[in-house]
Design a protein around this motif. Structure first.
Motif, PDB file in Angstrom:
ATOM      1  N   ASN A 104      25.089 -30.460  -9.686  1.00 38.61           N
ATOM      2  CA  ASN A 104      25.626 -30.968  -8.416  1.00 38.61           C
ATOM      3  C   ASN A 104      25.798 -32.668  -8.491  1.00 38.61           C
ATOM      4  O   ASN A 104      25.142 -33.320  -7.819  1.00 38.61           O
ATOM      5  N   HIS A 105      25.644 -33.192  -9.639  1.00 39.97           N
ATOM      6  CA  HIS A 105      26.288 -34.879 -10.366  1.00 39.97           C
ATOM      7  C   HIS A 105      24.731 -35.692  -9.507  1.00 39.97           C
ATOM      8  O   HIS A 105      24.683 -36.861 -10.169  1.00 39.97           O
ATOM      9  N   THR A 106      23.337 -35.004  -9.479  1.00 42.80           N
ATOM     10  CA  THR A 106      22.205 -35.677  -9.724  1.00 42.80           C
ATOM     11  C   THR A 106      21.693 -35.190 -10.638  1.00 42.80           C
ATOM     12  O   THR A 106      20.869 -33.929 -10.881  1.00 42.80           O
ATOM     13  N   LYS A 114      21.550 -22.681  -7.873  1.00 46.29           N
ATOM     14  CA  LYS A 114      22.003 -21.533  -7.238  1.00 46.29           C
ATOM     15  C   LYS A 114      23.312 -21.206  -7.243  1.00 46.29           C
ATOM     16  O   LYS A 114      24.300 -21.927  -7.230  1.00 46.29           O
ATOM     17  N   ASP A 115      24.220 -19.987  -6.978  1.00 51.94           N
ATOM     18  CA  ASP A 115      25.293 -19.647  -7.246  1.00 51.94           C
ATOM     19  C   ASP A 115      26.044 -20.134  -6.678  1.00 51.94           C
ATOM     20  O   ASP A 115      26.117 -21.264  -5.136  1.00 51.94           O
ATOM     21  N   MET A 151      29.558 -17.914  -9.127  1.00 51.60           N
ATOM     22  CA  MET A 151      29.265 -18.665 -11.049  1.00 51.60           C
ATOM     23  C   MET A 151      28.472 -19.917 -10.715  1.00 51.60           C
ATOM     24  O   MET A 151      28.618 -20.669  -9.331  1.00 51.60           O
ATOM     25  N   ILE A 152      28.063 -19.680 -11.327  1.00 48.29           N
ATOM     26  CA  ILE A 152      27.193 -20.844 -11.760  1.00 48.29           C
ATOM     27  C   ILE A 152      27.915 -21.843 -12.922  1.00 48.29           C
ATOM     28  O   ILE A 152      28.546 -21.248 -13.627  1.00 48.29           O
ATOM     29  N   LYS A 153      28.927 -23.365 -13.004  1.00 49.20           N
ATOM     30  CA  LYS A 153      29.473 -24.125 -13.085  1.00 49.20           C
ATOM     31  C   LYS A 153      28.564 -24.610 -14.406  1.00 49.20           C
ATOM     32  O   LYS A 153      27.613 -25.682 -14.254  1.00 49.20           O
ATOM     33  N   VAL A 154      28.367 -24.128 -15.814  1.00 44.57           N
ATOM     34  CA  VAL A 154      27.616 -24.718 -16.832  1.00 44.57           C
ATOM     35  C   VAL A 154      28.534 -25.852 -17.943  1.00 44.57           C
ATOM     36  O   VAL A 154      28.920 -25.109 -17.984  1.00 44.57           O
ATOM     37  N   ASP A 165      23.913 -14.522  -8.890  1.00 50.52           N
ATOM     38  CA  ASP A 165      23.102 -13.495  -8.350  1.00 50.52           C
ATOM     39  C   ASP A 165      21.782 -13.412  -9.210  1.00 50.52           C
ATOM     40  O   ASP A 165      21.111 -13.557  -8.182  1.00 50.52           O
ATOM     41  N   THR A 166      21.837 -13.878 -10.458  1.00 52.12           N
ATOM     42  CA  THR A 166      20.121 -13.392 -10.733  1.00 52.12           C
ATOM     43  C   THR A 166      19.789 -14.775 -11.118  1.00 52.12           C
ATOM     44  O   THR A 166      18.172 -14.692 -11.728  1.00 52.12           O
TER      45      THR A 166
END
Lengths: 159, 82
Positions: B57-59, B68-69, B1-4, B24-25
């Motif tokens: 990721n904090h950048t 990415k996942d 999963m991607i955390k937004v 995934d997509t």
């Protein structure tokens, strides 16, 4: 040589921060520090002045710390510094309260003055904090980023 | 999963702190925004704001960043600390 940051709700004591910053380093001939405080009125030229009764400071845990350490690393690469300390408060603050401390020590004053100003200019434009102002009429608004802060950061050159 | 994550005033505008999105997509930020706006068309105005900042990721990243996942993607307004 100490380079440290703290993000905290609690108020800080400038005297204690100064002593910790100096840390008995007899090679540090110059110490400069800046304190930012909550003013009690707005100065938006397009709107009538409003009385500020408080601020709420939000941050992005994890990224804020990382950005502040990066800002310090950038300053260290640019000037010869002995120590840097940044303290930034979060949460609810009243008018007249302290928000931020930026302290720098170095052998000579030119580096300390420049680095302290640089650190503040970069903190203002890159560190993930956001302010919400609360007014005496019980309304609030998110503070807008100022172009002059971006201009201030830009004058240090590309990074 | 991607955390937004949506921070500060953006969170108030969207009415949500964040969402999780299947990874995934989704390969780019553009893919991610497209996905979010498809699910929430009323978000389009806020997510396409020119001044919107993005971090992965904090950048800090630019509009053409890869995603990415497992990534944490944060959208937020210009910062106002200090």
């Amino acid at each position: 040589m100490s380079f440290s940051i703290s993000i905290q709700a609690a108020d800080f004591d400038v005297g204690h921060e100064y002593i910790a910053l100096v840390n008995n380093d007899s090679t540090a001939g110059a110490v400069v520090f800046f304190v930012g405080r909550v003013r009690d009125r707005t100065n938006d030229q397009q709107q009538p002045t409003k009385q500020i009764v408080g601020l709420e400071l939000e941050h992005y845990p994890g990224m804020t710390e990382k950005q502040l350490m990066e800002i310090i690393e950038t300053a260290k690469a640019r000037w010869l510094l002995n120590a840097v300390r940044i303290v930034h408060r979060v949460g609810r603050l009243g008018a007249g309260e302290q928000i931020v401390f930026v302290g720098v020590s170095s052998a000579h004053r030119a580096q300390a003055f420049s680095a302290a100003e640089f650190l503040m200019d970069f903190l203002k434009t890159r560190a993930p904090f956001w302010k919400k102002e609360f007014y005496s009429d019980e309304s609030y608004s998110w503070v807008a980023a100022k172009e002059k802060d971006e201009d201030a950061a830009k004058r240090w050159g590309s990074n | 999963m991607i955390k937004v994550l949506f921070l500060a005033q953006l969170r108030e505008k969207l009415g949500v702190e964040g969402v999780e999105v299947p990874g995934d997509t989704i390969k780019t930020l553009a893919d991610l925004k497209f996905f979010l706006v498809k699910k929430n068309p009323q978000w389009n105005l806020y997510l396409s704001e020119q001044q919107l900042l993005t971090a992965i990721n904090h950048t800090y990243v630019k509009a053409d960043a890869a995603v990415k996942d497992g990534d944490e993607v944060a959208f937020f307004p210009p910062v106002t600390g200090g």
